[in-house]
Design a protein around this motif. Structure first.
Motif, PDB file in Angstrom:
ATOM      1  N   LEU A 163       0.855  -1.177   0.000  1.00  0.00           N
ATOM      2  CA  LEU A 163       0.000   0.000   0.000  1.00  0.00           C
ATOM      3  C   LEU A 163       0.891   1.227   0.000  1.00  0.00           C
ATOM      4  CD1 LEU A 163      -2.883   1.253   0.380  1.00  0.00           C
ATOM      5  CD2 LEU A 163      -2.448   1.132   2.848  1.00  0.00           C
ATOM      6  N   LEU A 164       0.561   2.199  -0.854  1.00  0.00           N
ATOM      7  CA  LEU A 164       1.398   3.379  -1.007  1.00  0.00           C
ATOM      8  C   LEU A 164       1.067   4.442   0.043  1.00  0.00           C
ATOM      9  CD1 LEU A 164       3.617   4.363  -3.038  1.00  0.00           C
ATOM     10  CD2 LEU A 164       1.813   5.721  -4.110  1.00  0.00           C
ATOM     11  N   LYS A 165       2.091   4.904   0.738  1.00  0.00           N
ATOM     12  CA  LYS A 165       1.959   5.989   1.712  1.00  0.00           C
ATOM     13  C   LYS A 165       2.476   7.276   1.077  1.00  0.00           C
ATOM     14  CE  LYS A 165       3.428   7.401   6.364  1.00  0.00           C
ATOM     15  NZ  LYS A 165       4.234   7.005   7.552  1.00  0.00           N
ATOM     16  N   ASN A 170      11.198   8.935  -8.368  1.00  0.00           N
ATOM     17  CA  ASN A 170      11.310   7.553  -7.893  1.00  0.00           C
ATOM     18  C   ASN A 170      10.154   6.704  -8.394  1.00  0.00           C
ATOM     19  OD1 ASN A 170      12.876   5.698  -6.100  1.00  0.00           O
ATOM     20  ND2 ASN A 170      10.934   5.573  -4.997  1.00  0.00           N
ATOM     21  N   LEU A 171       8.947   7.252  -8.334  1.00  0.00           N
ATOM     22  CA  LEU A 171       7.776   6.521  -8.806  1.00  0.00           C
ATOM     23  C   LEU A 171       7.855   6.291 -10.308  1.00  0.00           C
ATOM     24  CD1 LEU A 171       5.065   5.222  -8.151  1.00  0.00           C
ATOM     25  CD2 LEU A 171       3.994   7.486  -8.366  1.00  0.00           C
ATOM     26  N   ARG A 172       8.327   7.279 -11.037  1.00  0.00           N
ATOM     27  CA  ARG A 172       8.488   7.129 -12.485  1.00  0.00           C
ATOM     28  C   ARG A 172       9.476   6.005 -12.801  1.00  0.00           C
ATOM     29  NH1 ARG A 172       8.013  10.199 -17.301  1.00  0.00           N
ATOM     30  NH2 ARG A 172       9.613   9.677 -18.823  1.00  0.00           N
ATOM     31  N   ALA A 173      10.615   6.008 -12.110  1.00  0.00           N
ATOM     32  CA  ALA A 173      11.621   4.971 -12.342  1.00  0.00           C
ATOM     33  C   ALA A 173      11.067   3.590 -12.017  1.00  0.00           C
ATOM     34  CB  ALA A 173      12.860   5.253 -11.504  1.00  0.00           C
ATOM     35  N   TYR A 174      10.286   3.503 -10.950  1.00  0.00           N
ATOM     36  CA  TYR A 174       9.663   2.231 -10.562  1.00  0.00           C
ATOM     37  C   TYR A 174       8.710   1.728 -11.652  1.00  0.00           C
ATOM     38  CZ  TYR A 174       6.073  -0.689  -8.347  1.00  0.00           C
ATOM     39  OH  TYR A 174       5.161  -1.681  -8.073  1.00  0.00           O
ATOM     40  N   LEU A 175       7.877   2.613 -12.155  1.00  0.00           N
ATOM     41  CA  LEU A 175       6.886   2.210 -13.152  1.00  0.00           C
ATOM     42  C   LEU A 175       7.541   1.890 -14.495  1.00  0.00           C
ATOM     43  CD1 LEU A 175       4.032   4.728 -12.261  1.00  0.00           C
ATOM     44  CD2 LEU A 175       4.132   2.290 -11.727  1.00  0.00           C
ATOM     45  N   VAL A 196       6.356   6.666  -1.173  1.00  0.00           N
ATOM     46  CA  VAL A 196       6.553   6.942  -2.601  1.00  0.00           C
ATOM     47  C   VAL A 196       8.028   7.078  -2.961  1.00  0.00           C
ATOM     48  CG1 VAL A 196       5.879   8.404  -4.536  1.00  0.00           C
ATOM     49  CG2 VAL A 196       4.361   8.188  -2.559  1.00  0.00           C
ATOM     50  N   GLY A 197       8.789   7.725  -2.100  1.00  0.00           N
ATOM     51  CA  GLY A 197      10.183   8.002  -2.426  1.00  0.00           C
ATOM     52  C   GLY A 197      11.168   6.952  -1.974  1.00  0.00           C
ATOM     53  N   SER A 198      10.671   5.857  -1.407  1.00  0.00           N
ATOM     54  CA  SER A 198      11.577   4.838  -0.877  1.00  0.00           C
ATOM     55  C   SER A 198      12.185   3.989  -1.993  1.00  0.00           C
ATOM     56  CB  SER A 198      10.823   3.922   0.089  1.00  0.00           C
ATOM     57  OG  SER A 198      11.633   2.821   0.464  1.00  0.00           O
ATOM     58  N   PRO A 199      13.480   3.679  -1.905  1.00  0.00           N
ATOM     59  CA  PRO A 199      14.087   2.773  -2.895  1.00  0.00           C
ATOM     60  C   PRO A 199      13.536   1.351  -2.779  1.00  0.00           C
ATOM     61  CG  PRO A 199      15.632   3.260  -1.113  1.00  0.00           C
ATOM     62  CD  PRO A 199      14.479   4.188  -0.930  1.00  0.00           C
ATOM     63  N   VAL A 254       0.356  14.776  -2.506  1.00  0.00           N
ATOM     64  CA  VAL A 254       1.494  15.601  -2.921  1.00  0.00           C
ATOM     65  C   VAL A 254       2.723  14.710  -3.073  1.00  0.00           C
ATOM     66  CG1 VAL A 254       3.083  17.446  -2.279  1.00  0.00           C
ATOM     67  CG2 VAL A 254       0.638  17.701  -1.810  1.00  0.00           C
ATOM     68  N   PHE A 255       3.334  14.740  -4.257  1.00  0.00           N
ATOM     69  CA  PHE A 255       4.609  14.072  -4.494  1.00  0.00           C
ATOM     70  C   PHE A 255       5.695  15.134  -4.582  1.00  0.00           C
ATOM     71  CE2 PHE A 255       2.266  10.635  -7.183  1.00  0.00           C
ATOM     72  CZ  PHE A 255       1.818  10.017  -6.025  1.00  0.00           C
ATOM     73  N   SER A 256       6.781  14.943  -3.856  1.00  0.00           N
ATOM     74  CA  SER A 256       7.939  15.814  -4.032  1.00  0.00           C
ATOM     75  C   SER A 256       8.600  15.477  -5.367  1.00  0.00           C
ATOM     76  CB  SER A 256       8.935  15.612  -2.890  1.00  0.00           C
ATOM     77  OG  SER A 256       9.535  14.327  -2.990  1.00  0.00           O
ATOM     78  N   ALA A 257       9.552  16.311  -5.778  1.00  0.00           N
ATOM     79  CA  ALA A 257      10.269  16.045  -7.028  1.00  0.00           C
ATOM     80  C   ALA A 257      10.973  14.691  -6.956  1.00  0.00           C
ATOM     81  CB  ALA A 257      11.270  17.159  -7.303  1.00  0.00           C
TER      82      ALA A 257
END
Length: 228
Positions: free
Chosen positions: A30-32, A99-104, A71-74, A91-94
Motif C-alpha cells: 500500500l502506497l503511503k 522515484n515513482l516514475r523509475a519504478y513504473l 513513494v520516495g523509498s528505494p 502531494v509528491f515531491s520532485a
C-alpha cells in the motif's frame, strides 16, 4: 517409546505436507504519500482480503501480509504491484515523482482506487510523474477486464456518489500499461470485510473479482494469461 515414534511420524508427515504448500514468493504494498490525504483509508482489511482472494482463486503465492511503502523509498522496487487509495489531497515531491516514475518504467505497476475526492489531486501528481502522458479511458475490450473473470461492461459500481458510471483509466508508457486508475467505482472499498461498509455479498464478489483481474494482469502478464 511408541509415543516418540508417533510424534516423529507426525512431524515427518507435516514436513512432507508443508513441502507441497507453495511458499509466498512476493509481497504487494500500500502506497503511503504526503499531502494530508488518508492513504490509510482502507488499511485494515482491503488489500489483505484481495490477497487472500487471489491466493484462493488464482493460486497465486502472495504473502498474506501487505507492506506499506513510501513513494520516495528505494524499497518500492521490491514490489511488483503497489496499491494507492484515499479521499483527499496527494502531494509528491520532485524526488518522489522521479522515484515513482523509475519504478513504473522499470516494470512496476500502480493501481489507484479513488475513494471519492482524490481525483483532482492525483491527476495533477501523476502528471508530474509522466508529464508526457495523459490518463486514457480503457475500452471494455482491454485485457484487464478479461482475465480469469469477464467484465464486459468495464468496472463494477461498488458505491454510489454522484450517480456517475464507473471508469477505468490507464497510463501507458511505451505500449505498456503502468498504472490503472478506477474512478467513481470504489473498488478498494469493495475489498473490505463485510462489516466495514455493509456491502452486499454480490458487490464484494464483483469488487474482488475485478481486483483479481488487475493482479493477474500484472503478475502473470496480460499476453500469457490462460483463462480457466
Amino acid at each position: 517409546m511408541h509415543k516418540v515414534k508417533k510424534i516423529a511420524i507426525v512431524l515427518i508427515c507435516c514436513s512432507l505436507f508443508a513441502a507441497f504448500i507453495p511458499a509466498p514468493t512476493y509481497k504487494i504494498a500500500l502506497l503511503k504519500y504526503s499531502g494530508g490525504g488518508d492513504w490509510y483509508a482502507n488499511l485494515e482489511t482491503s488489500l489483505p482480503n484481495l490477497i487472500k482472494f487471489c491466493n484462493d482463486n488464482l493460486k497465486t503465492t502472495i504473502n498474506p501480509e501487505q507492506d506499506i511503502i513510501e513513494v520516495g523509498s528505494p524499497d518500492i522496487f521490491n514490489y511488483p504491484f503497489v496499491h494507492m487509495t484515499g479521499h483527499g489531497n496527494v502531494v509528491f515531491s520532485a524526488q518522489e515523482a522521479e522515484n515513482l516514475r523509475a519504478y513504473l518504467i522499470g516494470g512496476g505497476f500502480l493501481h489507484i482506487s479513488d475513494n471519492y475526492g482524490m481525483d483532482k489531486f492525483i491527476r495533477v501528481q501523476m502528471k508530474r510523474v509522466f508529464p508526457e502522458s495523459e490518463f486514457v479511458e480503457l475500452p471494455f475490450s482491454h485485457p484487464i477486464y478479461h482475465q480469469k473473470y469477464d467484465f464486459n461492461t468495464g468496472l463494477p459500481k461498488i458505491h454510489e456518489h454522484e450517480g456517475k458510471a464507473p471508469q477505468g483509466f490507464g497510463l501507458i508508457y511505451q505500449g505498456r500499461l503502468v498504472c490503472f486508475y478506477d474512478f467513481e467505482c470504489d473498488l478498494g472499498d469493495g475489498w473490505e470485510s463485510p462489516e466495514v461498509h455493509k456491502d452486499s455479498p454480490e458487490a464484494r464478489q464483483k469488487a474482488l473479482k475485478m481486483g483479481a483481474n488487475i493482479v493477474q494482469y500484472v503478475l502473470m502478464g496480460a499476453e500469457n494469461t490462460t483463462k480457466k
